[in-house]
Write a protein that holds these residues in place. Sequence first.
Motif, PDB file in Angstrom:
ATOM      1  N   GLU A  61       0.908  -1.284   0.079  1.00  0.00           N
ATOM      2  CA  GLU A  61       0.029   0.137  -0.004  1.00  0.00           C
ATOM      3  C   GLU A  61       0.948   1.207  -0.040  1.00  0.00           C
ATOM      4  N   SER A  93      -7.704   7.414  -7.805  1.00  0.00           N
ATOM      5  CA  SER A  93      -8.121   6.015  -7.525  1.00  0.00           C
ATOM      6  C   SER A  93      -8.838   6.084  -6.038  1.00  0.00           C
ATOM      7  N   ASP A  94      -9.711   5.481  -5.670  1.00  0.00           N
ATOM      8  CA  ASP A  94     -10.462   5.299  -4.444  1.00  0.00           C
ATOM      9  C   ASP A  94      -9.692   4.534  -3.464  1.00  0.00           C
ATOM     10  N   GLU A  95      -8.638   4.001  -3.945  1.00  0.00           N
ATOM     11  CA  GLU A  95      -7.759   3.384  -3.085  1.00  0.00           C
ATOM     12  C   GLU A  95      -7.038   4.266  -1.812  1.00  0.00           C
TER      13      GLU A  95
END
Length: 309
Positions: A61, A93-95
């Motif tokens: 991550e 990105s929604d990450e």
Amino acid sequence: WLKIFFTQSLCVQFLLAPWSRSRSGSCLRSSVGSYFCVCPSIVAIVGPRPREDMAEAPTPEMLALESAIRRALIAEGLEAGPKALLASVQAESDEFSGVSIHKFKKVLTKVKAVVMAEIEAAIIEAAKPKVGSKENCPGRHGLNRFITNHSSYCCDTCRCYLPEGAPMWGCRECDWDVCEGRCHPDTWTLADFKSKLARLESQVDEVKAAENIDKKTKLALVETDVKQLEKRVDNTNAQDLAAHSITKLTEDEAREEKRGLVKAIGELLLRIDTIFDDIKAGQMDSAAATEEKAPNNEKTPATESPEPN
């Protein structure tokens, strides 16, 4: 709480033990003894101090976030603020929607430091003078094989001049030329062999059609070049021809092309032999004609006049 209290008591005992005794020789021994007795107890209770130089391995991550920050820096620029960069990363990105501004600033500082170091290294590398070599030009554009069309080409590696018709490798953008054989590896392709054969055939035609020149000497020089080409073709295997071909060829196709070259070179050598025979026959005819004209041109000897009585 008991652990903290016990630890603090031991620390106080360790610090005050030397001063609780008289200022005699036993004072130093007491302090040293207290150190070796108390410190293991403290380490056993509190635990070892973590090493600062042992950095944790980045998680996937974290690596993804660093890559996203790099892309944001390229898009927004190094002058963009943390909030604008965070918005750009989260929009990508929604990450990264749950990344806080505090964590983002920490990672951004690290990524910016790496990027600035890379930029500085690139600037230093670009400031270095570009030097060419026998493998490549100063601008790293790559070298292309060509045949010299005049005798003023000079190798930029060994500084030797090459005659017209010699193979070289060069880059016209950098004006960098390297001679073949001495400096650059001597590698021939099928196109090189065919081009050389076509030039030799043209030279044979020129010698045959020329007048008022020493045809025999000129033709002998061309024959030497043809035999050298034949030897080079024989020493080149089909695997190398296929590997260095401009167009994609299999070994069987390259082997067939080689057979065609050998056949064409043999036919050219037969043409040269025929021209030699014609030259020899012409010289013999010319000599015979000269011999036939010789008796007609001879003058009859004058008759001697009789001597007077």
